[in-house]
Design a protein around this motif. Structure first.
Motif, PDB file in Angstrom:
ATOM      1  N   UNK A  48     -36.127  12.878  49.944  1.00 33.21           N
ATOM      2  CA  UNK A  48     -36.965  14.034  50.261  1.00 33.21           C
ATOM      3  C   UNK A  48     -36.576  14.634  51.610  1.00 33.21           C
ATOM      4  N   UNK A  49     -36.381  13.779  52.602  1.00 34.15           N
ATOM      5  CA  UNK A  49     -36.103  14.253  53.961  1.00 34.15           C
ATOM      6  C   UNK A  49     -34.623  14.553  54.195  1.00 34.15           C
ATOM      7  N   UNK A  50     -33.776  14.112  53.278  1.00 34.80           N
ATOM      8  CA  UNK A  50     -32.350  14.403  53.394  1.00 34.80           C
ATOM      9  C   UNK A  50     -31.630  13.577  54.440  1.00 34.80           C
ATOM     10  N   UNK A  51     -32.129  12.372  54.678  1.00 37.85           N
ATOM     11  CA  UNK A  51     -31.462  11.471  55.617  1.00 37.85           C
ATOM     12  C   UNK A  51     -31.872  10.036  55.323  1.00 37.85           C
ATOM     13  N   UNK A  52     -30.997   9.095  55.618  1.00 34.36           N
ATOM     14  CA  UNK A  52     -31.325   7.695  55.340  1.00 34.36           C
ATOM     15  C   UNK A  52     -32.487   7.196  56.197  1.00 34.36           C
ATOM     16  N   UNK A  53     -33.235   6.236  55.659  1.00 32.49           N
ATOM     17  CA  UNK A  53     -34.356   5.644  56.391  1.00 32.49           C
ATOM     18  C   UNK A  53     -34.274   4.116  56.364  1.00 32.49           C
ATOM     19  N   UNK A  54     -33.198   3.559  56.875  1.00 35.57           N
ATOM     20  CA  UNK A  54     -33.101   2.096  56.932  1.00 35.57           C
ATOM     21  C   UNK A  54     -33.981   1.560  58.049  1.00 35.57           C
ATOM     22  N   UNK A  55     -34.152   0.246  58.086  1.00 37.69           N
ATOM     23  CA  UNK A  55     -34.835  -0.357  59.224  1.00 37.69           C
ATOM     24  C   UNK A  55     -34.108   0.076  60.493  1.00 37.69           C
ATOM     25  N   UNK A  56     -34.872   0.483  61.482  1.00 34.64           N
ATOM     26  CA  UNK A  56     -34.305   0.977  62.738  1.00 34.64           C
ATOM     27  C   UNK A  56     -34.289   2.495  62.841  1.00 34.64           C
ATOM     28  N   UNK A  57     -34.558   3.180  61.718  1.00 35.02           N
ATOM     29  CA  UNK A  57     -34.600   4.650  61.740  1.00 35.02           C
ATOM     30  C   UNK A  57     -35.904   5.117  62.392  1.00 35.02           C
ATOM     31  N   UNK A  58     -35.834   6.272  63.024  1.00 38.63           N
ATOM     32  CA  UNK A  58     -36.989   6.889  63.670  1.00 38.63           C
ATOM     33  C   UNK A  58     -37.437   8.086  62.858  1.00 38.63           C
ATOM     34  N   UNK A  59     -38.735   8.342  62.873  1.00 35.45           N
ATOM     35  CA  UNK A  59     -39.292   9.469  62.131  1.00 35.45           C
ATOM     36  C   UNK A  59     -40.456  10.038  62.920  1.00 35.45           C
ATOM     37  N   UNK A  60     -40.516  11.340  62.977  1.00 34.16           N
ATOM     38  CA  UNK A  60     -41.665  12.018  63.578  1.00 34.16           C
ATOM     39  C   UNK A  60     -42.501  12.578  62.442  1.00 34.16           C
TER      40      UNK A  60
END
Length: 138
Positions: A82-94
């Motif tokens: 949905x967001x168009x980027x990977x979300x592995x452990x360690x990823x940041x998200x606002x």
């Protein structure tokens, strides 16, 4: 400060209306939601997170089980798509208003609910989404 969340909790928080496993769990969840509403960033973690904290004292916390880890993998994949980027452990998200709106729209349409079947909260979350997310705390 930073809110530590496992990937499937990115979905759970969309429909959080103040219900939970116990009064301590709900009180803690309310604090986490307040922090997110206050603009804190999210750090994706593997395993138990800030929402899980009150459950870790149980004899067999479900947040340590394979089901939770499986939900994390599916949720991370779907939200990343949905967001168009990977979300592995360690990823940041606002979790800004635009991202929250996109995530809710995708949840309502079922696009990001593949991690949810079998969860005891499935029906409640579906009802909250069907209501237009009425009563949610974030």
């Amino acid at each position: 400060m930073t809110v530590r969340l496992r990937a499937h909790h990115l979905l759970c928080l969309l429909t959080y209306v103040g219900k939970g496993y116990s009064p301590a769990f709900t009180a803690n969840y309310d604090v986490v939601v307040e922090r997110l509403a206050g603009g804190e960033d999210i750090l994706i973690v593997s395993g138990p997170d800030d929402i899980c904290a009150p459950m870790l004292d149980e004899s067999e916390p479900h947040c340590l089980g394979e089901n939770a880890a499986g939900r994390d993998a599916v949720a991370a994949r779907d939200v990343a798509g949905l967001l168009g980027r990977p979300l592995p452990a360690g990823a940041w998200l606002e979790l800004d208003p635009s991202t929250l709106a996109r995530m809710r729209e995708a949840f309502s349409s079922g696009l990001t609910r593949k991690a949810c079947p079998g969860c005891e909260w499935f029906d409640l979350c579906g009802a909250v989404a069907a209501s237009g997310f009425h009563g949610t705390r974030i």
